[in-house]
Write a protein that holds these residues in place. Structure first.
Motif, PDB file in Angstrom:
ATOM      1  N   VAL A 241       0.761  -1.099  -0.434  1.00 12.30           N
ATOM      2  CA  VAL A 241       0.203  -0.146  -0.101  1.00 12.30           C
ATOM      3  C   VAL A 241       0.701   1.330  -0.193  1.00 12.30           C
ATOM      4  CG1 VAL A 241      -1.998   1.638   1.507  1.00 12.30           C
ATOM      5  CG2 VAL A 241      -1.919  -1.331   1.154  1.00 12.30           C
ATOM      6  N   ARG A 242       0.832   2.178  -1.479  1.00 13.07           N
ATOM      7  CA  ARG A 242       1.470   3.179  -1.064  1.00 13.07           C
ATOM      8  C   ARG A 242       0.890   4.421  -0.813  1.00 13.07           C
ATOM      9  NH1 ARG A 242       5.666   1.332  -5.605  1.00 13.07           N
ATOM     10  NH2 ARG A 242       7.733  -0.198  -4.555  1.00 13.07           N
ATOM     11  N   GLN A 243       1.334   5.365  -0.499  1.00 13.68           N
ATOM     12  CA  GLN A 243       0.293   6.584  -0.180  1.00 13.68           C
ATOM     13  C   GLN A 243       1.931   7.753  -0.295  1.00 13.68           C
ATOM     14  OE1 GLN A 243      -3.109   6.872   0.453  1.00 13.68           O
ATOM     15  NE2 GLN A 243      -3.623   4.890   1.332  1.00 13.68           N
ATOM     16  N   ALA A 244       1.002   8.808  -0.450  1.00 16.00           N
ATOM     17  CA  ALA A 244       2.001  10.360  -1.227  1.00 16.00           C
ATOM     18  C   ALA A 244       1.335  11.207  -0.029  1.00 16.00           C
ATOM     19  CB  ALA A 244       2.501  10.090  -2.180  1.00 16.00           C
ATOM     20  N   LEU A 245       1.616  12.280   0.667  1.00 15.66           N
ATOM     21  CA  LEU A 245       0.901  12.920   1.101  1.00 15.66           C
ATOM     22  C   LEU A 245       1.976  14.500   0.004  1.00 15.66           C
ATOM     23  CD1 LEU A 245      -0.005  10.892   2.552  1.00 15.66           C
ATOM     24  CD2 LEU A 245      -0.517  12.826   4.462  1.00 15.66           C
TER      25      LEU A 245
ATOM     26  N   GLU B 114       4.758   3.789   2.835  1.00 12.54           N
ATOM     27  CA  GLU B 114       4.540   2.230   2.192  1.00 12.54           C
ATOM     28  C   GLU B 114       4.386   1.452   3.653  1.00 12.54           C
ATOM     29  OE1 GLU B 114       7.172  -0.996  -0.073  1.00 12.54           O
ATOM     30  OE2 GLU B 114       7.227   0.733  -0.969  1.00 12.54           O
ATOM     31  N   ASP B 115       3.104   0.529   3.126  1.00 18.49           N
ATOM     32  CA  ASP B 115       2.810  -0.647   4.278  1.00 18.49           C
ATOM     33  C   ASP B 115       3.095   0.661   5.593  1.00 18.49           C
ATOM     34  OD1 ASP B 115       1.887  -2.313   2.613  1.00 18.49           O
ATOM     35  OD2 ASP B 115       4.144  -3.271   2.655  1.00 18.49           O
ATOM     36  N   GLY B 116       2.062   1.535   5.761  1.00 20.83           N
ATOM     37  CA  GLY B 116       2.129   2.457   6.821  1.00 20.83           C
ATOM     38  C   GLY B 116       3.291   2.853   7.537  1.00 20.83           C
ATOM     39  N   ARG B 117       4.906   2.646   6.869  1.00 19.93           N
ATOM     40  CA  ARG B 117       5.938   3.450   7.650  1.00 19.93           C
ATOM     41  C   ARG B 117       6.239   4.149   6.418  1.00 19.93           C
ATOM     42  NH1 ARG B 117       7.452   1.377  11.914  1.00 19.93           N
ATOM     43  NH2 ARG B 117       6.857  -0.451  13.303  1.00 19.93           N
ATOM     44  N   ILE B 118       7.404   5.590   6.761  1.00 22.25           N
ATOM     45  CA  ILE B 118       7.430   5.978   5.564  1.00 22.25           C
ATOM     46  C   ILE B 118       8.461   6.067   5.556  1.00 22.25           C
ATOM     47  CG2 ILE B 118       8.666   8.142   6.206  1.00 22.25           C
ATOM     48  CD1 ILE B 118       6.878   9.088   8.105  1.00 22.25           C
ATOM     49  N   VAL B 119       8.753   6.273   4.577  1.00 19.79           N
ATOM     50  CA  VAL B 119      10.090   5.275   3.297  1.00 19.79           C
ATOM     51  C   VAL B 119      11.235   6.820   3.086  1.00 19.79           C
ATOM     52  CG1 VAL B 119       9.231   3.183   2.632  1.00 19.79           C
ATOM     53  CG2 VAL B 119       8.798   5.048   1.326  1.00 19.79           C
ATOM     54  N   ALA B 120      10.435   8.145   2.291  1.00 21.33           N
ATOM     55  CA  ALA B 120      11.322   8.955   1.695  1.00 21.33           C
ATOM     56  C   ALA B 120      10.638   9.971   2.265  1.00 21.33           C
ATOM     57  CB  ALA B 120      12.031   8.786   0.589  1.00 21.33           C
TER      58      ALA B 120
ATOM     59  N   SER C 157       7.152   5.269  12.019  1.00 28.34           N
ATOM     60  CA  SER C 157       5.883   4.883  11.781  1.00 28.34           C
ATOM     61  C   SER C 157       4.798   6.260  11.097  1.00 28.34           C
ATOM     62  CB  SER C 157       4.736   4.131  13.043  1.00 28.34           C
ATOM     63  OG  SER C 157       3.343   4.644  12.572  1.00 28.34           O
ATOM     64  N   ALA C 158       4.245   6.276  10.353  1.00 20.71           N
ATOM     65  CA  ALA C 158       3.158   7.059   9.279  1.00 20.71           C
ATOM     66  C   ALA C 158       2.351   7.685  10.147  1.00 20.71           C
ATOM     67  CB  ALA C 158       2.884   6.575   8.182  1.00 20.71           C
ATOM     68  N   ASP C 159       2.571   8.334  11.332  1.00 22.28           N
ATOM     69  CA  ASP C 159       1.774   8.680  12.762  1.00 22.28           C
ATOM     70  C   ASP C 159       2.071  10.260  12.103  1.00 22.28           C
ATOM     71  OD1 ASP C 159       1.640   6.313  13.995  1.00 22.28           O
ATOM     72  OD2 ASP C 159       2.415   6.437  15.339  1.00 22.28           O
TER      73      ASP C 159
ATOM     74  N   VAL D 244      -2.347   7.395  11.447  1.00 18.41           N
ATOM     75  CA  VAL D 244      -1.906   6.676  12.038  1.00 18.41           C
ATOM     76  C   VAL D 244      -1.752   5.811  11.709  1.00 18.41           C
ATOM     77  CG1 VAL D 244      -2.622   5.569  14.272  1.00 18.41           C
ATOM     78  CG2 VAL D 244      -3.375   7.637  14.426  1.00 18.41           C
ATOM     79  N   ALA D 245      -0.481   5.167  11.692  1.00 16.25           N
ATOM     80  CA  ALA D 245       0.042   4.296  10.584  1.00 16.25           C
ATOM     81  C   ALA D 245       0.069   4.071   9.598  1.00 16.25           C
ATOM     82  CB  ALA D 245       0.475   2.743  11.651  1.00 16.25           C
ATOM     83  N   GLY D 246      -0.612   5.228   8.541  1.00 15.95           N
ATOM     84  CA  GLY D 246      -0.763   4.862   7.231  1.00 15.95           C
ATOM     85  C   GLY D 246      -1.919   4.920   6.793  1.00 15.95           C
TER      86      GLY D 246
END
Length: 434
Positions: free
Chosen positions: A5-9, A43-49, A380-382, A425-427
């Motif tokens: 699961v890929r999210q970009a803000l 990605e999958d609830g965690r920050i990658v970049a 974690s993408a909090d 919370v967590a993506g």
């Protein structure tokens, strides 16, 4: 295997790489990581970049251009049942407990009340931009169970445990060593290390626990890896005098906890206003932290917190709303009150220092900087998305800001939960405002 699961803000990213300290704003900038008009990749609830260029089409994009994106706030001391008594009039600490807090907390013996109260509280945290917290429920095991279950369902990073009180408290709020020990065992086995939860041995404060109960809590701390401890210390001068009468063998209020084996790097002690140099050195030696609760300290007239003296001694300081002694779950309002407390002592708290304490600083004090408090890869993408201003006055002030610190300080002082657009919370989006 399912695709990640890929999210970009997209927005104005702000976090910290280090403690800005007490330097002037311009001198604190090396600790500030300011990336306007950037994409935060999750990605999958965690920050990658984080990057200025838009990611590919395989990322779900969320455009928040012109908005501030911060790590979720960390509240290191807050009472979930005390939303019932927030904004109660006219008393200092000990009378306030007897008149307002204890009657409210007795209601949480009812599982329905405990469940509803936990849901309301956790949703309120998210609606104020707080994604991680160290929380007091009540003495009732069902209260802790409901709180931890609710946090787990939301994916939140929560630290909590059943309150311990076996004396100097009303009927309906008193446990004993044997029942508290049994309840702690059940709750630790059920929740400690489940999802993103940790259990905390939760001593209300020294006067409401016998030496035997304090020793029991100390045994759990020694036996269970990763267990936290939370309590209160040196909040009010009358309280300090009472502790001295109850524990004449102890050098100080803080020493009561030290003798029971309750001070280590996972000990969170609220307030810490009336400490001396020996106490501050003990905090530094053990790694324990003080959860500064400025709104509560002002509202109850408890005193002015010596933040610089604690840090000069090598002790950790984190930020706390303390509701209901405090007046809001909003960390912006809490930090604005922290500024006033320091100003009364001739010290200027920058927006950088304040926000660090409520994000990365709190995470570091809890030993969780690898997981929360920043936009470091792997965390974690909090996070929270904020409007820079809300209302005509704030919009006018924001438009006149000359640099980042001026703009951020005005946002902190004039802002509150009405500025909040979204909490993740967590993506996963857990709170959103249209």
């Amino acid at each position: 295997m399912s695709a990640p699961v890929r999210q970009a803000l997209f927005g104005d990213l702000l976090d910290f790489t280090a403690d800005p300290g007490w330097a002037a704003p311009a001198d604190a900038l090396p600790a500030v990581r300011w990336r306007p008009d950037h994409w935060l990749l999750i990605e999958d609830g965690r920050i990658v970049a984080a990057q200025p260029q838009a990611p590919g089409d395989d990322w779900q994009r969320h455009d928040h251009a012109g908005r501030l994106i911060l790590p979720g706030f960390i509240d290191t001391h807050v009472h979930s049942p005390q939303l019932d008594v927030i904004a109660s009039y006219g008393t200092e600490l000990l009378d306030w407990l007897e008149r307002y807090t204890f009657p409210a907390e007795r209601r949480y013996a009812d599982p329905a009340v405990a469940h509803a109260g936990a849901q309301t509280f956790l949703d309120a945290l998210l609606a104020h931009g707080t994604t991680s917290a160290v929380v007091f429920p009540t003495v009732h095991a069902v209260s802790a169970d409901a709180l931890l279950a609710g946090a787990h369902a939301r994916g939140m990073r929560l630290i909590a445990g059943k309150v311990l009180m076996d004396r100097h408290c009303p009927d309906g709020l008193r446990d004993d060593v044997a029942s508290a020990d049994a309840d702690s065992r059940t709750l630790i086995e059920r929740w400690h290390g489940t999802g993103r939860l940790s259990y905390a041995m939760t001593v209300r404060f020294a006067p409401t626990s016998t030496p035997e109960q304090l020793a029991m809590a100390g045994r759990w701390m020694a036996e269970v890896p990763g267990l936290y401890m939370q309590t209160h210390v040196a909040e009010n001068r009358t309280e300090v005098a009472w502790v001295a009468q109850l524990f004449p063998e102890a050098r100080s209020y803080l020493d009561v906890y030290h003798r029971a084996g309750l001070l280590n790097g996972r000990a969170v002690l609220a307030h810490g206003i009336w400490l001396d140099d020996t106490d501050r050195a003990l905090l530094a030696d053990t790694g324990a932290q003080i959860a500064h609760s400025p709104s509560s300290n002002l509202f109850l007239g408890s005193g002015l917190f010596g933040w610089q003296a604690l840090e000069a001694a090598g002790a950790h300081v984190s930020m706390a709303s303390d509701v209901g002694g405090g007046t809001s779950l909003s960390m912006q309002r809490t930090l604005a009150d922290a500024y006033k407390i320091q100003a009364l002592q001739g010290v200027r708290l920058t927006a950088f220092k304040a926000l660090h304490a409520a994000t990365r600083g709190g995470a570091e004090a809890l030993g969780l900087a690898h997981e929360i408090g920043s936009f470091d890869a792997g965390c974690s993408a909090d996070l929270c998305v904020w409007d820079w201003s809300h209302g005509a006055v704030a919009r006018h002030r924001d438009a006149l800001a000359q640099d980042l610190h001026e703009r951020l300080f005005a946002w902190l002082v004039l802002g509150d939960e009405r500025n909040l657009r979204a909490t993740w919370v967590a993506g996963q989006p857990r709170h959103q405002r249209d």
